[in-house]
Structures are given as structure tokens and as C-alpha cells.
Design an enzyme around this catalytic site. Structure first.
Site, PDB file in Angstrom:
ATOM      1  N   GLY A 157      42.583  38.670-158.898  1.00 25.89           N
ATOM      2  CA  GLY A 157      42.553  37.228-159.159  1.00 25.89           C
ATOM      3  C   GLY A 157      41.813  36.999-160.472  1.00 25.89           C
ATOM      4  O   GLY A 157      41.733  37.875-161.330  1.00 25.89           O
ATOM      5  N   ARG A 158      41.229  35.790-160.568  1.00 27.59           N
ATOM      6  CA  ARG A 158      40.563  35.427-161.824  1.00 27.59           C
ATOM      7  C   ARG A 158      39.430  36.382-162.170  1.00 27.59           C
ATOM      8  O   ARG A 158      39.281  36.800-163.324  1.00 27.59           O
ATOM      9  CB  ARG A 158      40.005  33.999-161.713  1.00 27.59           C
ATOM     10  N   ILE A 159      38.613  36.741-161.172  1.00 31.87           N
ATOM     11  CA  ILE A 159      37.450  37.601-161.463  1.00 31.87           C
ATOM     12  C   ILE A 159      37.921  39.026-161.782  1.00 31.87           C
ATOM     13  O   ILE A 159      37.424  39.662-162.718  1.00 31.87           O
ATOM     14  CB  ILE A 159      36.449  37.581-160.286  1.00 31.87           C
ATOM     15  N   ARG A 180      47.788  41.952-153.738  1.00 28.50           N
ATOM     16  CA  ARG A 180      48.904  41.544-152.870  1.00 28.50           C
ATOM     17  C   ARG A 180      50.149  41.270-153.694  1.00 28.50           C
ATOM     18  O   ARG A 180      51.238  41.678-153.370  1.00 28.50           O
ATOM     19  CB  ARG A 180      48.519  40.266-152.115  1.00 28.50           C
ATOM     20  N   ALA A 240      32.688  41.591-153.820  1.00 30.15           N
ATOM     21  CA  ALA A 240      33.600  40.646-153.157  1.00 30.15           C
ATOM     22  C   ALA A 240      32.926  40.056-151.910  1.00 30.15           C
ATOM     23  O   ALA A 240      32.305  38.990-151.972  1.00 30.15           O
ATOM     24  CB  ALA A 240      34.899  41.354-152.824  1.00 30.15           C
ATOM     25  N   ARG A 241      33.048  40.741-150.787  1.00 30.71           N
ATOM     26  CA  ARG A 241      32.445  40.266-149.530  1.00 30.71           C
ATOM     27  C   ARG A 241      32.082  41.460-148.677  1.00 30.71           C
ATOM     28  O   ARG A 241      32.799  42.478-148.688  1.00 30.71           O
ATOM     29  CB  ARG A 241      33.454  39.433-148.723  1.00 30.71           C
ATOM     30  N   GLU A 270      25.113  40.824-143.727  1.00 35.58           N
ATOM     31  CA  GLU A 270      23.991  40.449-144.595  1.00 35.58           C
ATOM     32  C   GLU A 270      23.314  39.177-144.079  1.00 35.58           C
ATOM     33  O   GLU A 270      23.988  38.349-143.463  1.00 35.58           O
ATOM     34  CB  GLU A 270      24.468  40.277-146.056  1.00 35.58           C
ATOM     35  N   HIS A 288      23.459  39.811-153.006  1.00 30.93           N
ATOM     36  CA  HIS A 288      24.521  38.794-153.154  1.00 30.93           C
ATOM     37  C   HIS A 288      24.183  37.797-154.276  1.00 30.93           C
ATOM     38  O   HIS A 288      24.045  36.594-154.035  1.00 30.93           O
ATOM     39  CB  HIS A 288      24.747  38.067-151.816  1.00 30.93           C
ATOM     40  N   ILE A 289      24.082  38.332-155.492  1.00 27.19           N
ATOM     41  CA  ILE A 289      23.660  37.500-156.638  1.00 27.19           C
ATOM     42  C   ILE A 289      24.667  37.541-157.791  1.00 27.19           C
ATOM     43  O   ILE A 289      24.313  37.194-158.920  1.00 27.19           O
ATOM     44  CB  ILE A 289      22.269  37.942-157.162  1.00 27.19           C
TER      45      ILE A 289
END
Ligand code: GLV
Length: 329
Positions: A157-159, A180, A240-241, A270, A288-289
Site C-alpha cells: 500500500g502507501r507505506i 493481494r 504493520a501489526r 502488546e 509501536h512508535i
């Protein structure tokens, strides 16, 4: 009694953003910044027309059912896996996230984590701070080459695209990606990125960076089987996550040196971190920064505020996730 709509800002944000919101609404804040339990969040949302949330607040079907006056939920994050979007949409509540304003900053951080991981930055700093540096050696903290190597990106995607540009144009890397859907030819050319299947991505990347959204289908996209396909010299970076990587499998792979190193900004469960990751020396860990610069975090908070103000005062939204709700008003 005030006739202005009431809103809740669920976590502490910047005072100037709260002041903007107060020009339009009665605003309840959480100055103590303690994360709320689902029951506390429901209680604080009674009578509120809007909520500004972060990834730590879950907005699910139970919350939506218990807060019938809620009209808009604005997440201060681009990811929105804390939202049950179908339930929110079915209840006619508008939802928004904060895309675009964090793209370049997050890509900077992804690259910083990649460099820190490949070049063993935190490991060597700990060594120095612990007073262990008493002589220099030629192979001391020798890491993995970044310039000219192969950068693999999962999620384009954008990132992902912003990271590809940094790798290709700044570090002369060969960029491969899996997503995808394939990018159009012009974007591929601009990012100098080549589409490959997931197996080739895993097998070929010297540095693999994860920037895909979390969903049931991306849960444990990188687990034991995928780690086994990577080069033993490879590094893995996750901005990401949590949950996209199986942290227990990664801790084993790092311990057994089945991959060289990892850089992680996000974790399963987390703020708890798997003990096997905390023990490993070949992993760089950050809390997560990835989007955390003052400028970007302010832009994210302002965009969430813009969404709530635009919707509750004019029925419009800037970055809606479910624009069909506004169309049906
Ligand atoms: C941060 O993780 C975000 O999704 O913006």
C-alpha cells in the site's frame, strides 16, 4: 443544558486539538490516559455522539449496541483492526482512520528499523553501555549489507511503496514485493519494484519488511513454515501489526539462528512482549512508535478531529472508512 453534541476523546491527545473540538462540542477527555476496559468505554460513551479512539480501544458490536447515540468513531491510526467495521456500518455509525498523513514518517521508521536490525545497532550499543568494549576487532558486530541487497516488501500500500522508494532510490536495493493485488505498471516503475509470489519473496529477500493490514487472512502470515523458507542470513522487520507474525515461532527462529535478526515495532498481545523475544540479542524491539514524530502524531489527531467536526456539523467526512453511511443520511 447544552444542546451541543458531546464527544469522548478516549486517550490523551494534544491540548490544541482538544481546544479545536471544544469550539463545536462538549468534550470529555481522559487526561490520566489510562486505557479503558470495554465496560468503562461503554460507560464513558453514554450520551456521546462521537468518539476519538486509538488502537487500544476496541469498537465492536457489543459497544455499538450499548451506545445507541453514537454517530461517529474516528480512529487515530491508519490501521483499524480494533474496529468491527461491518457492525459499525450496520448500525449507521460513521468510522474514519488517518491515512496519508503518516505514510512518509512510518516509512522512515521502517527503514530505520531495517538499518538498526541489519547493522546490529542496539545490540552493539548495549555492549558499549555495559562497559564490555575494551578492544576493537575486525569482525566486531559485523552485520548484513543493506545497500545493493534485495528488499522484500509484503503489503504494497502507501507505506510499502514509500519504503520501496527509499530502498530503490536511496540504497540501490533490488525491490521485490507481494501484495493481494499487483500495482499498476507506472507505480511499479516509479518504485522500481518487481511483483513476485509469496514463496519467491520469502526465499529471495535479504531483508523482508511487513507492511500489510492485520485481518483474519493475514493472521500469522509469517509463522514457522514461512520463516523456514527465508535465508539464514535474512532479517525480518514488522512495522504493520502484531499477530501478522507468530511471535513464538519467530523467537525460536531467532534463538536457533534460522534467520539472522528481526526488528519489531508491533507484537501479539502488546504491550506484552513474548519472553523469547525479550531474551534474544538478535532482535531490535520498539514500542509501536513507527508514526511517532510530534508533527505526524499531531497531524493524525487533527485529522481525526477534522472527521468528527465535519461529520457532526456538516454531515461530511474527510477520510471515511464506510462512506456509504454518510450517503444514506
Ligand atoms: C499505527 O499503528 C497505525 O495504524 O496508524
Amino acid at each position: 443544558m447544552s444542546t451541543r453534541p458531546s464527544i469522548l476523546v478516549a486517550r490523551k491527545i494534544f491540548p490544541d486539538v482538544v481546544a479545536r473540538l471544544r469550539e463545536h462540542f462538549d468534550v470529555e477527555t481522559n487526561e490520566g490516559d489510562a486505557p479503558m476496559s470495554p465496560a468503562q468505554l461503554i460507560e464513558r460513551l453514554q450520551g456521546k455522539a462521537g468518539a476519538i479512539t486509538t488502537g487500544s480501544e476496541r469498537v465492536d458490536a457489543a459497544l455499538i449496541a450499548a451506545c445507541p447515540q453514537l454517530k461517529v468513531v474516528a480512529n487515530i491510526a491508519v490501521g483499524y483492526n480494533n474496529f468491527d467495521l461491518p457492525a459499525i456500518t450496520a448500525a449507521g455509525v460513521l468510522a474514519s482512520n488517518t491515512p496519508d498523513v503518516l505514510t512518509e514518517t512510518t516509512a522512515d521508521f521502517g527503514f530505520a528499523l531495517l538499518l538498526a536490525t541489519a547493522r546490529r545497532l542496539t545490540e552493539s550499543e548495549h555492549f558499549l553501555r555495559a562497559g564490555q568494549w575494551n578492544r576493537w576487532a575486525l569482525d566486531m558486530f559485523a552485520g548484513t549489507e543493506v545497500n545493493g541487497s534485495t528488499l522484500g516488501i509484503l503489503g504494497m500500500g502507501r507505506i510499502g511503496q514509500a519504503i520501496a522508494r527509499r530502498g530503490a532510490h536511496g540504497f540501490n536495493m533490488k525491490v521485490i514485493y507481494h501484495n493481494r493485488s499487483r500495482l499498476d505498471a507506472a507505480t511499479e516503475a516509479e518504485c522500481k519494484a518487481r511483483y513476485v509470489d509469496k514463496a519467491e519473496l520469502l526465499k529471495t529477500a535479504d531483508h523482508l519488511i511487513l507492511v500489510l493490514p492485520y485481518s483474519a487472512s493475514s493472521h500469522h502470515a509469517i509463522g514457522a513454515a514461512e520463516l523456514a523458507q527465508m535465508k539464514p542470513t535474512a532479517t525480518l522487520v514488522n512495522v504493520a501489526r502484531g499477530g501478522i507474525v507468530d511471535d513464538a515461532a519467530l523467537a525460536s527462529a531467532l534463538r536457533e539462528k534460522r534467520i539472522a535478526a528481526a526488528g519489531l515495532d508491533v507484537f501479539e498481545g502488546e504491550p506484552s512482549v513474548h519472553p523469547g523475544l525479550l531474551e534474544a540479542s538478535n532482535v531490535v524491539l520498539t514500542p509501536h512508535i513507527a508514526s511517532a514524530t510530534i508533527t505526524t502524531r499531531k497531524a493524525m489527531a487533527n485529522l481525526a478531529a477534522d472527521n468528527v467536526i465535519a461529520y457532526l456539523t456538516q454531515g461530511k467526512m474527510v477520510t471515511p472508512l464506510n462512506p456509504q453511511v454518510a450517503d444514506q443520511r
